[in-house]
Write a protein that holds these residues in place. Structure first.
Motif, short mmCIF file in Angstrom:
data_model
loop_
_atom_site.label_atom_id
_atom_site.label_comp_id
_atom_site.label_asym_id
_atom_site.label_seq_id
_atom_site.Cartn_x
_atom_site.Cartn_y
_atom_site.Cartn_z
N SER A 139 35.93 30.61 39.80
CA SER A 139 37.37 30.42 40.00
C SER A 139 37.96 31.77 40.35
CB SER A 139 38.01 29.90 38.71
OG SER A 139 38.00 30.92 37.74
N THR A 140 39.20 31.80 40.69
CA THR A 140 39.84 33.08 41.03
C THR A 140 39.58 34.10 39.92
OG1 THR A 140 41.63 31.74 41.90
CG2 THR A 140 42.01 34.11 41.80
N THR A 141 39.93 33.70 38.70
CA THR A 141 39.87 34.67 37.62
C THR A 141 38.44 35.04 37.25
OG1 THR A 141 41.91 33.61 36.84
CG2 THR A 141 40.92 35.25 35.39
N ASN A 145 51.70 41.14 40.85
CA ASN A 145 50.59 40.20 40.97
C ASN A 145 50.68 39.10 39.90
OD1 ASN A 145 48.24 38.98 41.84
ND2 ASN A 145 46.99 40.83 41.76
N PHE A 146 49.97 38.02 40.16
CA PHE A 146 49.88 36.89 39.23
C PHE A 146 49.28 37.39 37.90
CE2 PHE A 146 48.20 32.80 37.73
CZ PHE A 146 49.26 31.97 38.04
N SER A 185 47.25 36.38 35.66
CA SER A 185 45.83 36.23 35.33
C SER A 185 45.01 37.44 35.82
CB SER A 185 45.28 34.94 35.95
OG SER A 185 44.11 34.54 35.30
N ASP A 186 45.35 37.95 36.98
CA ASP A 186 44.61 39.11 37.53
C ASP A 186 44.80 40.34 36.64
OD1 ASP A 186 44.37 37.27 39.54
OD2 ASP A 186 44.71 38.67 41.16
N ASP A 219 43.03 39.60 46.27
CA ASP A 219 43.17 38.23 45.78
C ASP A 219 43.80 37.42 46.92
OD1 ASP A 219 44.32 35.89 44.78
OD2 ASP A 219 44.74 36.75 42.81
N CYS A 271 44.40 34.09 47.04
CA CYS A 271 44.88 32.76 46.63
C CYS A 271 45.97 32.21 47.55
CB CYS A 271 45.45 32.80 45.22
SG CYS A 271 44.19 32.71 43.96
N HIS A 272 46.93 33.07 47.89
CA HIS A 272 48.06 32.58 48.70
C HIS A 272 47.91 32.91 50.17
CE1 HIS A 272 50.65 30.92 45.58
NE2 HIS A 272 50.01 31.77 44.79
N TYR A 319 42.35 25.38 45.73
CA TYR A 319 43.18 24.19 45.48
C TYR A 319 44.58 24.29 46.06
CZ TYR A 319 44.01 27.17 41.33
OH TYR A 319 44.25 28.22 40.50
N LYS A 320 44.91 25.44 46.65
CA LYS A 320 46.25 25.58 47.25
C LYS A 320 46.18 25.18 48.73
CE LYS A 320 47.88 29.39 44.28
NZ LYS A 320 47.11 29.11 43.09
#
Ligand code: PLP
Ligand code: KYN
Length: 423
Positions: free
Chosen positions: A98-100, A126-127, A129-130, A208, A210-211, A233-234
């Motif tokens: 997963s990302t994390t 940043n998000f 979790s990072d 990262d 993700c976006h 999932y995005k």
């Protein structure tokens, strides 16, 4: 500025991606502008998941090596299917973790504090979790995050300046981890320049995505980015909790990963069952254990669409959608106190619009009640993501009209200005 609905309809008629809307389960009762948090289910993803289940039914253990999509090679195959989206070589990408967890793996592998060069550079936007992951990696090495994690400051609370990031690349920095696109303001960081500057200073740099994956084009190999990681999932529409991805530049191949497991092995050696790991000569070496096949399966269908369309066409439509949305907001909503807090120009605007408003939490609740799905980001942000593969210009127009009515009639006032559990 064309504010009539007919203009939106004309744009839909000439939209070369309009057919792809039918590929997705789009509810006609809702306008879904939250594909940057969880993308919609496509028929191809559903079909692909069914196929993996069928393989389990038909082949059982032999599914690892037989059938249409042998499971033993699926993570690599999906990596190859994703590679064009980030401008990487097929072997530099694998779908895993997963990302994390991928960030943990990559920091465990690439963070090598030595002498004076012991710090990690990140940013304050940043998000979370990072940042949690980076702090825990420092703690594991007995280093104090207060001293060893440097977070670049934002001047306006929404965006980062390239020069400010470069100014933080001192001799003490061993590793840099930054987002490709910021999760709140949707700002695209200048990954090419930042990588060049990091390389001049002999600092390892990772992003990262993700976006940004599935939303904008990248050229990671050409830029010389060391590593990257993302969720699927995005924008990639892999489904809730679908397996993430990682990229490692080929110059780093042939080393043991920081967190090893038997799936880090060269494929032909894995079943020798030796206690000395021979890592794969690919990004596959950064896998740990058995792949989560049922959560990877939808990607077989969804990535096929990205291969078919290509990221450039997606980006082109996405820019037109967000440009149209901003223009309508400027024309129709000025008097209601919204601030457009994403960058406006095409070079640094990602795939969503970020509106700030003191009543954002309850405006989002009112939007949901009226059939529009945005997302709220604490304390005052509304993200609106019209997605190129399944949203329309007509929907953009409708969302602005609905928002205008909510504001003009004060409909948001009947809700509490507080976030929900999942905001
Ligand atoms: C930029 C960014 N990084 C990390 C995460 C965390 O990802 P995950 O929960 O899949 O590890 C998210 C979203 O959840 C995100 O948007
Ligand atoms: N994984 C999730 C689970 C539940 C609710 C949201 C998420 C998100 O992914 C949020 C997203 N990362 C964001 O940019 O806000």
């Amino acid at each position: 500025m064309q504010t009539q609905f007919s203009y939106a309809q004309e744009m839909d008629q000439s939209d070369v991606l309009i057919e792809y809307r039918n590929e997705f389960y789009v509810s006609e009762k809702k306008i879904y502008f939250d594909g940057n948090s969880l993308g919609l289910l496509s028929k191809r993803a559903e079909l692909a998941t069914g196929k993996i289940l069928e393989m389990w039914k038909e082949y059982a253990i032999d599914g690892w090596t037989e059938g249409e999509h042998p499971w033993f090679y699926l993570s690599e195959k999906l990596g190859e299917m994703s590679s064009k989206l980030i401008g990487a070589k097929p072997k530099e990408v694998v779908i895993t973790g997963s990302t994390t967890t991928n960030l943990h793996q990559l920091v465990a592998s690439f963070y090598k504090p030595e002498g004076n060069k012991t710090k990690i550079l990140a940013d304050e936007l940043n998000f979370p979790s990072d940042i949690y992951a980076l702090k825990s990696q420092l703690n594991l090495r007995g280093l104090d995050p207060d001293k060893h994690l440097v977070q670049v400051k934002s001047k306006n609370g929404d965006t980062l300046e390239t020069e400010d990031i470069i100014a933080c690349m001192t001799d003490e920095i061993a590793l840099i981890v930054l987002p490709g696109v910021l999760y709140r303001s949707g700002q695209i960081l200048d990954m090419k320049t930042l990588t060049e500057e990091a390389r001049k200073r002999n600092i390892i740099i990772g992003f990262d995505l993700c976006h940004s994956i599935g939303a904008i084009p990248h050229q990671l190999s050409e830029w010389g980015v060391d590593f990257a990681f993302w969720c699927t999932y995005k924008h990639l529409n892999g489904g809730p909790g679908s397996v993430g991805g990682l990229y490692v530049n080929e110059k780093h191949f042939g080393h043991e990963p920081g967190l090893a497991g038997w799936f880090s092995s060269a494929k032909d050696k894995q079943f020798d069952m030796e206690h000395t790991l021979i890592p794969a000569e690919s990004a596959g070496a950064y896998q740990i254990g058995t792949p989560h096949l049922l959560s990877a399966a939808p990607l077989l269908g969804s990535l096929e669409m990205f291969e078919e369309v290509g990221i450039d066409k997606i980006r082109e439509k996405s820019l037109r959608l967000t440009d149209y949305l901003m223009k309508l907001i400027d024309a129709e909503l000025v008097e209601y106190g919204f601030t457009i807090a994403n960058p406006r120009n095409d070079l640094s605007r990602g795939a969503h619009i970020f509106l700030k408003h003191p009543e954002a939490a309850r405006i989002c609740k009112a939007l949901k009640a009226e059939g529009v799905v945005p997302d709220f980001r604490n304390p005052n942000g509304i993200r609106l993501a019209p997605v190129a593969l399944y949203n329309t210009f007509s929907e953009v127009w409708q969302v602005v009209q609905i928002l205008k009515t909510i504001m003009a009639e004060g409909r948001y006032k009947k809700y509490e200005n507080k976030r929900g559990v999942i905001a």
